[in-house]
Design a protein around this motif. Structure first.
Motif: not given
Ligand SMILES: Nc1ncnc2c1ncn2[C@@H]1O[C@H](COP(=O)(O)OP(=O)(O)OP(=O)(O)O)[C@@H](O)[C@H]1O
Ligand SMILES: [Mg+2]
Lengths: 253, 252
Positions: A46-55, A198-203, A214-220
């Motif tokens: 799962i990748v997404g911009p920082s602070g979008c709600g991944k954690s 992760t936010h590392d696409v290569e990883e 994922l999209s930015p907040r509120p994330t989908r």
């Protein structure tokens, strides 16, 4: 194909999760309605911009937080709280600093004699390349070694599911790559089901069978990509590079 | 270089102060206040007739007993308060009221309840020592980082194991800090308590030396010995901070 399973069956079923937090008298919508499924033995990145709600999302899936709406099913049971069935490898790390490496690994083992536990612990210590450090305390280890202890501590209890929240993000590029390869080697044998944030696409491309963007907040979920390449993957191959640019463009880069 | 300075500069300062003391006393005509040498002579006298060892061990025994009792009660209580909010909310206000009352203020009550034997000073030390340990222990539990508790929860271990391998070791450094503070306060209080009643102990030595013929050399000797033993006790507690299982707290 695994993608067909989405929304129908799966080991983990995430059904229309929503979550917000109170903020300055108002409300901060963080997770804005997410559904997906993870098959047995599958690695979903799962990748997404920082602070979008991944954690926030992975904490809900692992049972540490309740969603405001929706529910999570693990093996057809509603997720009510964390259990040893799914171990979280958290972003900040949670290796107990007051226990030695061996004691940390033995912590989650509830069966067998002390000797058997120690042997199992040492086996996994060796598996992550830390042979000789069984009696070391975490503050005597480097950041990369600490991450390996965390991973080994999760693996040693043979969890059916691993929830990994940016497990390698605090590491330098070389150590990051090395640990990914080690993780793949171990997963090959043990076939855990993995949710990897992760936010590392290569990883994500290196490890996942499928990637959710994922999209930015509120994330989908903004897009889903299958990664149908066998391991070991060559990250510089044209197919992977093409996939990488598609994912990056989804992220607006 | 740093080590040398750490030893050398205080030694130098103490030498200067001793010299100043000596000069001031030697040039004045008041015969009562002793010179450093007279203090040394007095101390040797105390050692020779065996009373010094008696006083020291009496004081140490009282501190040891009061401190041990306080530790046995404070640590479990502090852990309990730290883990269970209802217990904390109930007990903390009482302790916050009792804590600022100087143990010295308890002396009359201690004598009233327990007489002038060993029990009264032991009780006073207990009173003095228990609150810092409770407060430190409970605060220690509250500062355990959530991520560790959650990791423990994740592995689904028994309560006993959670306690033995997470809560207690996580709080141990704070407990040791509390013990160190408590022992210091306890030592402070035993001397004060012995000045009131009893016929032994370093506090008694000081008061008795003054009352029995203005032996100010012995008064000062007693004071210096109290200071040195206090330093020693603190050093012992500092050794605990070096234990392998608490060193993580001080690393990085
Ligand atoms: N317990 C909480 N209380 C209030 N707000 C929270 C809480 N947890 C997260 N948030 C907010 O939710 C948003 C998403 O946080 P989250 O940690 O899930 O992001 P993330 O995608 O994991 O970010 P990163 O990539 O930096 O790790 C942030 O704006 C954060 O401030
Ligand atoms: Mg995060």
């Amino acid at each position: 194909m695994r993608g067909e399973a989405v929304g129908i069956t799966g080991r983990i079923l995430v059904r229309d999760i929503k979550k917000g937090f109170a903020k300055d008298g108002g409300r901060l919508d963080v997770v804005g309605g997410i559904s997906f499924a993870v098959d047995d033995g599958e690695i979903v990145g799962i990748v997404g911009p920082s602070g979008c709600g991944k954690s926030t999302l992975i904490r809900i899936i692992a049972g540490f937080d309740r969603p405001d709406e929706g529910q999570v099913l693990v093996d057809d049971l509603v997720q009510k709280g964390p259990s040893a069935k799914g171990i979280v490898i958290s972003q900040q790390g949670s290796v107990f600093p007051w226990l030695t490496v061996r004691q940390n690994l033995m912590f989650g083992l509830n069966q067998g004699s002390e000797r058997e536990k120690a042997e199992l612990a040492d086996h996994y210590t060796a598996l992550v390349g830390l042979k000789g450090f069984e009696k070391s305390y975490p503050h005597e280890l480097s950041g990369g070694m600490l991450k390996r202890v965390e991973i080994a501590r999760a693996l040693v209890v043979k969890p059916e599911i691993l929830y990994m929240d940016e497990p390698f993000s605090a590491l330098d590029a070389l150590m990051n790559l090395r640990l990914r390869i080690e993780l793949l080697r171990i997963l090959e044998k043990e076939r855990h089901t993995v949710v990897l944030i992760t936010h590392d696409v290569e990883e994500a491309l290196h490890l996942s069978d499928r990637i959710l963007v994922l999209s930015p907040r509120p994330t989908r979920i903004q897009a889903t990509f299958e990664v149908p390449f066998p391991h070991p993957r060559k990250l510089t191959s044209p197919e992977i590079q093409t996939l990488k640019s598609s994912i990056l463009s989804e992220l607006g880069i | 270089m740093h080590r040398v300075r750490k030893i050398l500069s205080p030694v130098a300062l103490i030498s200067v102060l001793l010299a100043a003391w000596w000069i001031v006393v030697a040039r004045g005509d008041g015969a009562i206040f002793p010179t450093p040498w007279q203090v040394v002579q007095g101390t040797r006298e105390l050692i020779a007739d065996g009373t010094l060892v008696g006083h020291i061990s009496a004081s140490l025994m009282r501190v040891g007993a009061g401190f041990l009792l306080a530790t046995l009660l404070a640590v479990p209580l502090g852990l309990w308060m730290g883990r269970v909010d209802a217990v904390y909310d109930t007990l903390n206000p009482i302790f916050q009221i009792l804590r600022p009352i100087s143990p010295i203020a308890w002396i009359p009550i201690a004598i009233l309840w327990l007489g002038v034997g060993n029990a009264a000073p032991i009780f006073l030390i207990f009173i003095a020592a228990i609150f810092p340990m409770i407060v430190q222990t409970a605060a220690g539990v509250h500062t355990i980082e959530q991520r560790y508790l959650q990791a423990a929860e994740n592995f689904g271990v028994s309560r006993a194991k959670l306690f033995r391998q997470v809560v207690f070791p996580a709080v141990l450094p704070q407990i040791i800090v509390g013990m160190r503070i408590s022992l210091g306060v306890g030592w402070l209080v035993v001397v004060a308590a012995e000045m009131i009643a009893l016929r032994s102990g370093l506090g008694y030595l000081i008061i008795d030396s003054r009352n029995a013929g203005n032996r100010y050399d012995l008064v000062v000797s007693g004071m210096v010995i109290i200071g040195l033993i206090g330093l020693l006790l603190d050093g012992l507690m500092r050794l605990l901070e070096g234990l392998k299982s608490v060193r993580w707290r001080y690393a990085r």
